[in-house]
Design a protein around this motif. Sequence first.
Motif, mmCIF file in Angstrom:
data_model
loop_
_atom_site.group_PDB
_atom_site.id
_atom_site.type_symbol
_atom_site.label_atom_id
_atom_site.label_comp_id
_atom_site.label_asym_id
_atom_site.label_seq_id
_atom_site.Cartn_x
_atom_site.Cartn_y
_atom_site.Cartn_z
ATOM 1 N N ASP A 156 -17.612 52.200 -38.725
ATOM 2 C CA ASP A 156 -18.790 52.441 -39.553
ATOM 3 C C ASP A 156 -19.968 52.801 -38.651
ATOM 4 N N LEU A 157 -20.450 54.052 -38.777
ATOM 5 C CA LEU A 157 -21.547 54.514 -37.931
ATOM 6 C C LEU A 157 -22.835 53.746 -38.171
ATOM 7 N N GLY A 158 -22.933 53.056 -39.289
ATOM 8 C CA GLY A 158 -24.149 52.308 -39.573
ATOM 9 C C GLY A 158 -24.200 50.957 -38.899
ATOM 10 N N GLN A 159 -23.103 50.530 -38.263
ATOM 11 C CA GLN A 159 -23.064 49.226 -37.611
ATOM 12 C C GLN A 159 -23.211 49.373 -36.098
ATOM 13 N N GLU A 160 -23.887 48.403 -35.480
ATOM 14 C CA GLU A 160 -24.131 48.428 -34.053
ATOM 15 C C GLU A 160 -22.882 47.971 -33.289
ATOM 16 N N PRO A 161 -22.657 48.522 -32.103
ATOM 17 C CA PRO A 161 -21.530 48.064 -31.287
ATOM 18 C C PRO A 161 -21.799 46.677 -30.715
ATOM 19 N N LYS A 162 -20.738 46.001 -30.324
ATOM 20 C CA LYS A 162 -20.840 44.670 -29.729
ATOM 21 C C LYS A 162 -20.615 44.773 -28.221
ATOM 22 N N ASP A 199 -16.322 59.900 -22.675
ATOM 23 C CA ASP A 199 -17.126 61.018 -23.162
ATOM 24 C C ASP A 199 -18.032 60.483 -24.269
ATOM 25 N N PRO A 200 -19.352 60.335 -24.015
ATOM 26 C CA PRO A 200 -20.227 59.749 -25.043
ATOM 27 C C PRO A 200 -20.166 60.476 -26.378
ATOM 28 N N SER A 201 -20.065 61.803 -26.340
ATOM 29 C CA SER A 201 -20.039 62.542 -27.607
ATOM 30 C C SER A 201 -18.747 62.303 -28.373
ATOM 31 N N ALA A 202 -17.648 62.049 -27.647
ATOM 32 C CA ALA A 202 -16.361 61.817 -28.324
ATOM 33 C C ALA A 202 -16.359 60.488 -29.070
ATOM 34 N N ARG A 215 -15.548 57.763 -34.282
ATOM 35 C CA ARG A 215 -16.048 56.874 -35.332
ATOM 36 C C ARG A 215 -16.205 57.630 -36.655
ATOM 37 N N ALA A 216 -16.662 58.870 -36.563
ATOM 38 C CA ALA A 216 -16.809 59.669 -37.784
ATOM 39 C C ALA A 216 -15.454 59.929 -38.441
ATOM 40 N N ALA A 217 -14.405 59.938 -37.616
ATOM 41 C CA ALA A 217 -13.061 60.146 -38.158
ATOM 42 C C ALA A 217 -12.451 58.852 -38.673
ATOM 43 N N GLY A 218 -13.212 57.746 -38.627
ATOM 44 C CA GLY A 218 -12.734 56.487 -39.181
ATOM 45 C C GLY A 218 -12.059 55.567 -38.191
ATOM 46 N N ARG A 219 -12.186 55.820 -36.883
ATOM 47 C CA ARG A 219 -11.533 54.998 -35.874
ATOM 48 C C ARG A 219 -12.557 54.117 -35.161
ATOM 49 N N PRO A 220 -12.294 52.826 -34.997
ATOM 50 C CA PRO A 220 -13.133 52.015 -34.121
ATOM 51 C C PRO A 220 -12.878 52.411 -32.662
ATOM 52 N N VAL A 221 -13.800 52.040 -31.789
ATOM 53 C CA VAL A 221 -13.739 52.498 -30.399
ATOM 54 C C VAL A 221 -13.934 51.308 -29.465
ATOM 55 N N PHE A 222 -13.142 51.275 -28.401
ATOM 56 C CA PHE A 222 -13.301 50.282 -27.333
ATOM 57 C C PHE A 222 -13.547 51.031 -26.023
ATOM 58 N N VAL A 223 -14.617 50.669 -25.309
ATOM 59 C CA VAL A 223 -14.984 51.350 -24.065
ATOM 60 C C VAL A 223 -14.988 50.332 -22.927
ATOM 61 N N ASP A 224 -14.296 50.685 -21.849
ATOM 62 C CA ASP A 224 -14.198 49.841 -20.659
ATOM 63 C C ASP A 224 -14.898 50.567 -19.506
ATOM 64 N N PHE A 225 -16.030 50.013 -19.036
ATOM 65 C CA PHE A 225 -16.727 50.537 -17.862
ATOM 66 C C PHE A 225 -16.198 49.769 -16.648
ATOM 67 N N THR A 226 -15.538 50.447 -15.735
ATOM 68 C CA THR A 226 -14.833 49.773 -14.658
ATOM 69 C C THR A 226 -14.957 50.568 -13.364
ATOM 70 N N ALA A 227 -14.412 50.014 -12.277
ATOM 71 C CA ALA A 227 -14.342 50.699 -10.983
ATOM 72 C C ALA A 227 -13.248 50.040 -10.169
ATOM 73 N N ASP A 228 -12.612 50.817 -9.303
ATOM 74 C CA ASP A 228 -11.546 50.262 -8.482
ATOM 75 C C ASP A 228 -12.056 49.178 -7.541
ATOM 76 N N TRP A 229 -13.324 49.301 -7.095
ATOM 77 C CA TRP A 229 -13.858 48.320 -6.146
ATOM 78 C C TRP A 229 -14.414 47.073 -6.837
ATOM 79 N N CYS A 230 -14.390 47.034 -8.159
ATOM 80 C CA CYS A 230 -14.949 45.904 -8.915
ATOM 81 C C CYS A 230 -13.860 44.844 -9.119
ATOM 82 N N ILE A 231 -13.961 43.764 -8.373
ATOM 83 C CA ILE A 231 -12.948 42.712 -8.479
ATOM 84 C C ILE A 231 -12.975 42.053 -9.851
ATOM 85 N N THR A 232 -14.170 41.827 -10.376
ATOM 86 C CA THR A 232 -14.273 41.232 -11.711
ATOM 87 C C THR A 232 -13.555 42.100 -12.743
ATOM 88 N N CYS A 233 -13.704 43.425 -12.605
ATOM 89 C CA CYS A 233 -13.011 44.337 -13.520
ATOM 90 C C CYS A 233 -11.501 44.147 -13.436
#
Length: 818
Positions: free
Chosen positions: A788-794, A705-708, A713-731
């Motif tokens: 920190d909302l002022g820092q860019e994600p990696k 959920d992009p808005s979540a 982050r505003a609540a002070g938690r870092p976030v890790f996002v995994d974009f995946t698919a069942d058919w993606c072998i690399t994933c």
Amino acid sequence: MGAGANLPFRRNERPEAMSDEAPEQSARRLGQTSDGRASSMRRATLATITILFWLVPNAFAADADIGAEGATGPRGEYALDLGEARVAAELLVDATSVAAGDRVRVGVLFALDPGWHIYWRNPGDSGRATELTWRISDAEIGPTQWPAPGVFREADGMLTVFGYEDDVLLASDAVVSEDAQGTWRIEVDTDFVACRTICIPGRIRLSRKVPVTLRSTRPPHSIRDRFDLAASRLPRTPEWLDVVVEARASHGAADAGDDIAVVLEVVSCVDDDDDCRPWTLDANYADQAFVPEVATNLGLSALGLSHPPTAPTKGARGFSLVIAAHAFEDEPHIDQQRLRGVVPLARADGTAYLAVNIPITHTPNTAGGADGAAFEVIAALPSPPRDADLPAGAATSMGANAPSLGMALVLGLLGGLILNLMPCVLPVLAIKVFGIANLAQAERSHIVQHGFAYLAGVLASMATLAAVVVALRAAGTSVGWGFQLQNPVFLAAVCTILVVFSMNLFGVFEITLQPSGPELGPSMGPGSPARSFFEGTLAVVLATPCTAPFLGTAVGFAFAGSGAVIFAVFMSIGVGLAAPYLLVTLVPGWARFVPRPGAWMLRVREALGFSLLATVVWLAWVAGRAIGVDAQGLLLAHLVAIAFLVWIFGTAQAAARPITARVVAAGALAFVVVSLASLPLVPAPRDASPNSEASPDGIEWLTFDPSAIGRERAAGRPVFVDFTADWCITCKVNELVVLSDEAVRDELARWNFATFKADWTLRDDEIARELAKWGRAGVPIYLVYPADLGQEPKLLPELLTLDATLEALRVAGRAGGV
């Protein structure tokens, strides 16, 4: 073309606006270019792409439900992008109460975010016309009154489209029934495509209730002003604007491919009124000077101004606009055509739009006689700059690091090379190396033919895939690398092909020209280049579930570019994919690394057959995740039946009964078609719950959920996002090797990471748009957000390593975890 000012004449007359009386327009429009021949090529190209698109079964199945809002009120929003609604719509009525039998204006006001646009009745080279479907039982609704459109350029200026930005009111006149009483209920469904750098189809349902009283009452001034502004932008007839118009063609007939000229003469002040102010053309660029109302077999595009027309009276003034017309088909009677479109006008007291709908005339020999100068362009209108309508901030998050086209081609070539080492393609490459050993006694020229046939199969498949991508994107569908694997019908078809091919490797049947077997064609023998062509196609089909270093950046660049860029990058990937086998066939010294033929080849061939069956198991599992266990069971039964029919075919072939074998082959083909059409290959509804889900890797994943992400982050938690698919072998490899590692779980827990999984197994436009934001067109991608909302994600690489992943998590955690 800007909004017109209110014109100080004939205010009490009902405007004769351009309306919806023309036939419904197709989703794609062809032929409005400044070069007739280029227009013809574009029309042919787009027609080809459309045909290719229909080769992908049910490619639009996911579009059947695009989330139309219920009739809950007069306002609604849709066209979600990055969690934000880009289009808002409101149902307006030019009265707060109505009386039976009265005429009242109704309309839908669209408000768009900056840089976004929707389409006019003729969308132009791409897009889809906006549609309003009214449902009012006790009233008659007139046609939609279309304000004059703006001109936009898409795909780096290659496509010219017509539509509206900021806001627009599409209105109609409604006559309330004489029997109306109580409450007058109005409902309307709006269907549109909103575009910026991506296109999003949308549908909003609106409703409003208006009391029926003895006398109609006016609405607030703000509502009336909206309707008046829309009316001021309506194209007007020549009679309304006090002008005389005439259209003449340079030729009376044209063959397909011919270019002719049409001159449109607009003359003002024919009554010799001393106070008359003549109209002039109000266009900065050629594509703004004449906007075709409909697409015809004549591609029309303005060129510039010619000599002023002959004034019928002393005080008359006018201008002549030369329009290029390219015949897409034979047109024996130009003088039976009508010129229909919009021309922007201006004079000292304001602007207006001329609705042209007049016959085209032709006087024989005028083009070469005294009137030949009428078709001469003496003041050419410039073509628009290629980035004239590029909205601010339209670049993806690749930003200044976005590669050039040349670099994208190099990355695509390298990515295609590395794909050969991925588990998707390796079995096919092994089959090809086995084939070289099998051809050890063949002439060198024959071996080279196999190399180029394999290259041709790869490039033809990549070109087909690119064409389908361009067609789907032009129709407003978000797609990405491996998108075809989101379609269960495609998965079932590939499983069927792989089962048949594996049975061939097991020796159950042979594709042969020997008298003992049926002729399957003069070019499909085991040593024929046609088989290499087929295997090149198979390599592309199996390659798309995988990604590789460099490939994600190249494909992301392609999907953010024009159709030509998509084709170029896909071709570079194809060359890289085919290069290893092609080089082995071309370079004599490399062949010595291939083992000598012998009895071992039969065992290797059978082993490769099992590798293809393993691929079938994996694809059937992917399909089962989408369609459910019951449908997966039917798919497996279908594959067993195919294997049984192939076995019968092989038995007849081995017994030298070619007629029986041909009958069995024809029956098997018919069974495949009927069975695939009958299988319940419809994706099951997805659980949209935001709750966390259990995962074999031990990580508590939240539904993406992009808005979540911002809230966490505003609540002070870092976030890790995994974009995946069942058919993606690399994933799956990344999940098995890195993400399931206990050290990763510990690091996520140590810094209190919020973990989101964006599952792209089935088509999801929101995920596709988020991928595009990061310059990617496929999965996997991995994002690590500091609290920190002022820092860019990696952005992590496609192939994860444990050390790099742990370091990225530590850096983000130290930047502001709790």
